[in-house]
Design a protein around this motif. Structure first.
Motif, PDB file in Angstrom:
ATOM      1  N   ALA A  39       0.830  -1.200   0.000  1.00 33.96           N
ATOM      2  CA  ALA A  39       0.000   0.000   0.000  1.00 33.96           C
ATOM      3  C   ALA A  39       0.864   1.250   0.000  1.00 33.96           C
ATOM      4  CB  ALA A  39      -0.931   0.002   1.209  1.00 33.96           C
ATOM      5  N   LEU A  40       2.000   1.177   0.690  1.00 35.33           N
ATOM      6  CA  LEU A  40       2.909   2.322   0.739  1.00 35.33           C
ATOM      7  C   LEU A  40       3.831   2.351  -0.464  1.00 35.33           C
ATOM      8  CD1 LEU A  40       1.934   1.851   3.751  1.00 35.33           C
ATOM      9  CD2 LEU A  40       4.023   3.035   4.410  1.00 35.33           C
ATOM     10  N   GLN A  41       4.250   1.174  -0.899  1.00 39.25           N
ATOM     11  CA  GLN A  41       5.164   1.112  -2.039  1.00 39.25           C
ATOM     12  C   GLN A  41       4.485   1.550  -3.330  1.00 39.25           C
ATOM     13  OE1 GLN A  41       6.341  -2.988  -1.964  1.00 39.25           O
ATOM     14  NE2 GLN A  41       7.408  -2.809   0.003  1.00 39.25           N
ATOM     15  N   ASN A  42       3.196   1.241  -3.432  1.00 45.82           N
ATOM     16  CA  ASN A  42       2.465   1.516  -4.677  1.00 45.82           C
ATOM     17  C   ASN A  42       1.496   2.677  -4.542  1.00 45.82           C
ATOM     18  OD1 ASN A  42       3.679  -0.766  -5.935  1.00 45.82           O
ATOM     19  ND2 ASN A  42       2.185  -2.103  -4.939  1.00 45.82           N
ATOM     20  N   ALA A  43       1.774   3.588  -3.630  1.00 43.43           N
ATOM     21  CA  ALA A  43       0.869   4.721  -3.410  1.00 43.43           C
ATOM     22  C   ALA A  43       0.647   5.470  -4.720  1.00 43.43           C
ATOM     23  CB  ALA A  43       1.448   5.665  -2.360  1.00 43.43           C
TER      24      ALA A  43
END
Length: 432
Positions: free
Chosen positions: A253-257
């Protein structure tokens, strides 16, 4: 960049409008050669769609026009279709050269640009049937700082919640959460067991829905200023900070924001408990790409004011045949014709209230029972669905904001700093 284009349009067209109309403030152009002695509407108008001339849709539009012309002897409709790529540029060129089609397919952001320089008919004033359309769809063509409505809602989409019931049961849930608050409480419980619930982060558009679910309202822009850095939005991001610490949010979720479909792709793996997706998700995605997950998936209504995705039909204020143009725009978007159209545009919903009353009239036969439920829920929530964001709020602004929110969730900046930076960036971009 889209905002720069729209800003340039406003400046360029303002001058051409004065030249074309003599500065007239009337709501429709003067009709020339548009009626016969017996009062019937005659003459020719142009109708433009966006990337819909193909094997699936061409017969529909040819028959639609043929039927309209047969009902209105002496009337002719010339159909134009523009390719998917470069449509915005094409519309701007048409507007600047005084060649905007009489009836034109426009998404809300393009309609806003044209309406802001007085190039579209106010349907609240000139249409007698505008109240028959889905309120949220009409609202998508009602713009801050402008009076009126500038598009008939034509085909619509929304989002629902989808749950992995096997994972929900591990958190002690037998029914799907009914609110964001309940979802976050569940996420905290599952996170403690090493099961993530969330595979996507809130963005300003998402925050609008989350705030509405708690009975509030979050504006993206007001009086020309971006204003989504509110205490309510900050508190929601703080909730996500806490959930991340508890393992409730996937690292992806954070890597692909800002990446498209990241949440759905993660949900399809069967490793997260929740996602949002469109009404056709069960039959067209889960059943095809994750068949072993299918028996575990349950659908529920969207939270708060769920998002509305909309395409519409607008009428040019420079039409030389305004009455015929209006009659055709209303014909294209009437209940019967909308139902016929969305039977082809599978997964979308019609733009009139009456058409959405019975989804069995247009929805493709469900291959799975849960798909039937999803279709019914989506039709019911059309009245509550609203367009998120703002025509002046671009995808680039949204991506930047989401990236800042990701930094806040990781603890590198505070929620307030994330929102303030996103607002500052959006404002600077708008002014370029």
């Amino acid at each position: 960049m889209k905002v720069k284009k729209l800003g340039a349009l406003a400046a360029a067209v303002a001058l051409s409008l004065t030249a074309c109309t003599g500065g007239s403030g009337s709501n429709a152009a003067t009709s020339t050669g548009t009626g016969s002695a017996d009062g019937k509407l005659t003459g020719e108008i142009t109708f433009q769609t966006w990337s819909l001339k193909n094997e699936k849709f061409t017969p529909y539009f040819e028959n639609l026009i043929k039927e309209f012309e047969s009902q209105n002897p002496g009337a002719k409709v010339k159909w134009l279709d523009q390719p998917g790529d470069g449509y915005e540029d094409k519309v701007l060129q048409q507007a600047e050269s005084g060649e905007l089609p009489d009836v034109v397919n426009l998404p809300p952001e393009y309609a806003y640009a044209l309406a802001s320089v007085n190039m579209l008919v106010d349907l609240n004033k000139d249409s007698k049937v505008i109240k028959e359309y889905v309120p949220g769809g009409v609202g998508a063509y009602t713009f801050d700082g402008l009076e009126g409505a500038y598009g008939f809602p034509w085909y619509l989409g929304t989002e629902l919640n989808y749950w992995n019931t096997e994972l929900l049961e591990k958190g002690g849930m037998t029914e799907a959460p009914a609110t964001y608050k309940e979802t976050w409480e569940l996420a905290a419980k599952l996170g403690e067991q090493g099961i993530p619930t969330i595979s996507d982060l809130p963005s300003p558009k998402g925050l609008q829905i989350m705030v509405s679910d708690a009975g509030g309202k979050l504006d993206i822009i007001k009086d020309g200023k971006f204003v989504f850095n509110t205490p309510e939005a900050e508190a929601i991001i703080a909730t996500y900070v806490d959930l991340y610490k508890k393992g409730a949010i996937t690292p992806e979720a954070l890597q692909n924001a800002g990446a498209a479909n990241a949440n759905v792709n993660n949900f399809n793996k069967g490793t997260v408990a929740w996602t949002t997706a469109g009404p056709n998700y069960i039959d067209k995605d889960v059943a095809v790409n994750s068949p072993t997950l299918l028996p575990k998936v349950k659908v529920s209504h969207g939270f708060g004011n769920p998002p509305l995705f909309v395409q519409g039909i607008s009428v040019s204020k420079q039409s030389k045949n305004p009455e015929l143009a209006m009659k055709f725009a209303e014909f294209v978007t009437n209940t019967d014709n909308q139902i016929a159209f969305v039977k082809l545009a599978v997964g979308f919903f019609p733009g009139t209230i009456a058409a959405n009353a019975d989804p069995s009239k247009f929805a493709q036969a469900a291959q799975n029972p849960e798909q039937k439920t999803a279709t019914e829920l989506a039709a019911k929530q059309m009245d509550a669905a609203k367009m998120t964001g703002n025509p002046r709020y671009t995808d680039e602004m949204e991506t930047f904001a989401k990236q800042q929110i990701a930094l806040a969730v990781k603890g590198e900046i505070t929620p307030k700093e994330a929102l303030d930076k996103a607002v500052e960036h959006a404002q600077q971009t708008l002014q370029k």
